[in-house]
Design a protein around this motif. Structure first.
Motif, PDB file in Angstrom:
ATOM      1  N   LEU A   1       0.829  -1.202   0.000  1.00 11.27           N
ATOM      2  CA  LEU A   1       0.000   0.000   0.000  1.00 11.27           C
ATOM      3  C   LEU A   1       0.869   1.260   0.000  1.00 11.27           C
ATOM      4  O   LEU A   1       0.647   2.181  -0.795  1.00 11.27           O
ATOM      5  N   LEU A   2       1.877   1.299   0.869  1.00  9.38           N
ATOM      6  CA  LEU A   2       2.717   2.493   0.994  1.00  9.38           C
ATOM      7  C   LEU A   2       3.702   2.648  -0.155  1.00  9.38           C
ATOM      8  O   LEU A   2       3.931   3.754  -0.639  1.00  9.38           O
ATOM      9  N   THR A   3       4.313   1.544  -0.594  1.00 10.40           N
ATOM     10  CA  THR A   3       5.412   1.650  -1.557  1.00 10.40           C
ATOM     11  C   THR A   3       4.985   1.512  -3.005  1.00 10.40           C
ATOM     12  O   THR A   3       5.674   1.989  -3.906  1.00 10.40           O
ATOM     13  N   LEU A   4       3.855   0.820  -3.251  1.00 13.11           N
ATOM     14  CA  LEU A   4       3.394   0.622  -4.624  1.00 13.11           C
ATOM     15  C   LEU A   4       2.038   1.272  -4.886  1.00 13.11           C
ATOM     16  O   LEU A   4       1.623   1.407  -6.037  1.00 13.11           O
ATOM     17  N   GLY A   5       1.340   1.639  -3.811  1.00 15.68           N
ATOM     18  CA  GLY A   5      -0.008   2.169  -3.984  1.00 15.68           C
ATOM     19  C   GLY A   5      -0.992   1.088  -4.372  1.00 15.68           C
ATOM     20  O   GLY A   5      -2.017   1.360  -4.992  1.00 15.68           O
ATOM     21  N   ILE A   6      -0.696  -0.162  -3.974  1.00 18.37           N
ATOM     22  CA  ILE A   6      -1.551  -1.295  -4.330  1.00 18.37           C
ATOM     23  C   ILE A   6      -2.188  -1.851  -3.070  1.00 18.37           C
ATOM     24  O   ILE A   6      -1.510  -2.435  -2.219  1.00 18.37           O
ATOM     25  N   PRO A   7      -3.502  -1.690  -2.896  1.00 18.98           N
ATOM     26  CA  PRO A   7      -4.167  -2.290  -1.734  1.00 18.98           C
ATOM     27  C   PRO A   7      -4.386  -3.768  -1.963  1.00 18.98           C
ATOM     28  O   PRO A   7      -4.660  -4.202  -3.076  1.00 18.98           O
ATOM     29  N   GLY A   8      -4.259  -4.540  -0.908  1.00 19.77           N
ATOM     30  CA  GLY A   8      -4.422  -5.983  -1.039  1.00 19.77           C
ATOM     31  C   GLY A   8      -5.731  -6.499  -0.489  1.00 19.77           C
ATOM     32  O   GLY A   8      -5.969  -7.706  -0.506  1.00 19.77           O
ATOM     33  N   SER A   9      -6.600  -5.627   0.003  1.00 22.74           N
ATOM     34  CA  SER A   9      -7.861  -6.071   0.592  1.00 22.74           C
ATOM     35  C   SER A   9      -8.842  -4.914   0.579  1.00 22.74           C
ATOM     36  O   SER A   9      -8.490  -3.784   0.214  1.00 22.74           O
TER      37      SER A   9
END
Length: 507
Positions: free
Chosen positions: A323-331
């Motif tokens: 979330l912090l480093t790629l801007g990709i949420p996993g849930s």
């Protein structure tokens, strides 16, 4: 030394009266949210996000993150005491937690889950502190093609873990992507699917959708299941003054489960889409496989509770890295947190930790303090939470409904957004009832516009040549990982079918 100096910066931000106050509020609310069966952190964050609109971004995210990982602590209380998981990540805790309670070991079980949650959460934050800067440095070499492939992998992972309901997961994600294109085309400037409504020119805001799906939808589903008129479940009583602390034997039996669960949970949590639920179930399976006494599992064996509890809290910490480093949420929960970042004008990605160190390291440092607060609250406020569990659900229904409505309308004073929330409340109820994935919809809605922009940027860079996704090493690696993710389950399914047919022939 950079990590230590960054942590020192973070702690100087956290240790202010305002931030400590909102961290306490977030942790306490997170535990309450976890205790309410079926509600979960996503609904809690979505409902309360609108109330943080006027706060400082760092203060607000510290509180919301407290709700996120605090719910992991609270969700296990109901798993142990009434065999009802507060949310999906604590399902594995029922396997041995409730049998322990029935054996009269409810006190030790509650204390042990608090310690396991603390150890898992703390190890997870330590690993975040060490790994996040390296992930950020790696992500700096990412261009539009790499970001597009990472976003697609995040959606794919969330769909794959739905098991037999993968098609429903795809439909949910496609609906989210369709909602994401509403508004103005950033390249041509043309309006898309606004139906003449000026309020839709900027697109469909994620928050009314999230509140509707997870807040109102969960409310409708619980009412349809009869939660508003059901009698209070049987609560196992216990005496705080005796049989409260775990025995020496239970500590010794669980000593390695703490570490195994924490490490497994963290690295599973880092994978986009995997999440705390998968981590806790994998940890339970691992503990049973490595145990010298696997026959004790399911009958009230402490390592069977400790492993999943360490894993789900470490996984919730691990999920913060992409979330912090790629801007990709996993849930669903981290998707709502991503939306919160964007609401405050912060773009998660490789530059977040460099450009906004106060924000990112303030958040990470707050998680250290949050886990200390939570273990204290979780142990010494157990009687209070037991009483909260006895509140009839029909008292909660109108309060939750009013909070959702006021919170949504207060965002922009828009009656259209309020109607969107109510409509998606009905949609969320139907999705939950028939096995669709609200989390996949929200994730696709949050990622959809960014995925579209990075796709179009990639095609502009390559003059429309799709080879841009195959000729760049990182993009190709992500593509190969996705291919394995798709092909491996198909091979496994074909192998199981072949073995089943073979056994039928032999019979």
């Amino acid at each position: 030394m950079d990590i230590l100096s960054n942590l020192w910066l973070g702690f100087t931000i956290v240790f202010t009266p305002t931030n400590i106050l909102f961290l306490l509020i977030g942790a306490f609310v997170g535990m309450i949210v976890g205790i309410i069966p079926g509600f979960g952190p996503t609904a809690g964050i979505a409902i309360l996000l609108s109330l943080t609109y006027t706060l400082d971004p760092t203060t607000a995210i510290i509180m919301l993150a407290g709700i996120y990982y605090g719910s992991m602590y609270g969700g296990t209380i109901t798993s142990i005491v009434i065999n009802t998981p507060g949310e999906s990540a604590t399902v594995a805790s029922t396997f041995d937690g409730y049998p322990l309670a029935k054996r009269g070991r409810v006190g030790p079980a509650l204390v042990m889950q608090a310690v396991a949650s603390f150890i898992g959460g703390t190890i997870g934050v330590i690993l975040i502190s060490g790994f996040a800067p390296y992930f950020a440095n790696l992500a700096r070499s990412f261009g539009p093609p790499e970001y597009f492939m990472i976003m697609v992998m995040g959606l794919l992972t969330l769909i794959i873990i739905m098991g037999e309901n993968k098609i429903y997961g795809c439909i949910s994600a496609l609906l989210g992507l369709a909602l994401a294109v509403v508004g103005v085309d950033v390249i041509s400037g043309a309006q898309r699917y606004t139906f003449g409504q000026p309020e839709l020119i900027n697109g469909i805001y994620f928050l009314p959708v999230a509140i509707g799906l997870f807040g109102i939808g969960e409310l409708f589903h619980s009412v349809s299941e009869g939660a508003h008129k059901a009698a209070q479940g049987t609560i196992i009583k216990f005496d705080m003054r005796k049989d409260f602390w775990p025995s020496v034997t239970e500590w010794v039996e669980s000593k390695f489960a703490f570490i195994r669960g924490s490490l497994l949970g963290f690295f599973v949590g880092v994978l986009p889409g995997a999440g705390a639920t998968v981590a806790s179930l994998m940890s339970y399976s691992l503990e049973k496989k490595v145990s010298k006494e696997p026959e004790k599992f399911g009958k009230g064996y402490m390592p069977g509770l400790v492993g999943p509890e360490s894993a789900n809290n470490a996984a919730s910490a691990g999920a913060m890295i992409p979330l912090l480093t790629l801007g990709i949420p996993g849930s669903g929960s981290t998707a709502v947190l991503l939306g919160a970042f964007l609401m405050w004008g912060l773009q998660p990605g490789p530059l977040l930790m460099t450009d906004n160190p106060e924000f990112s390291w303030g958040l990470i440092s707050s998680m250290y303090l949050g886990n200390v607060i939570l273990i204290a609250v979780n142990i010494f406020a157990i009687p209070l939470f037991i009483k909260i569990m006895k509140i009839p659900y029909y008292y909660m229904v109108p309060v939750i409904l009013i909070l959702c409505t006021i919170g949504t309308f207060s965002l922009h004073g828009s009656i259209i957004e309020t109607w969107i929330m109510l409509i998606f409340g009905v949609i969320g109820f139907l999705m939950k009832k028939y096995g669709f994935s609200p989390a996949a919809l929200v994730l696709a809605l949050v990622l959809g516009l960014m995925a579209e922009n990075t796709l179009r940027q990639s095609l502009i860079i390559s003059d429309g040549n799709l080879s841009v996704f195959f000729t760049r090493p990182i993009s190709l690696t992500v593509l190969l990982i996705m291919a394995v993710m798709i092909i491996f389950p198909l091979i496994k399914k074909a192998k199981n079918t072949f073995m089943k047919n073979d056994s039928d022939v032999q019979m």
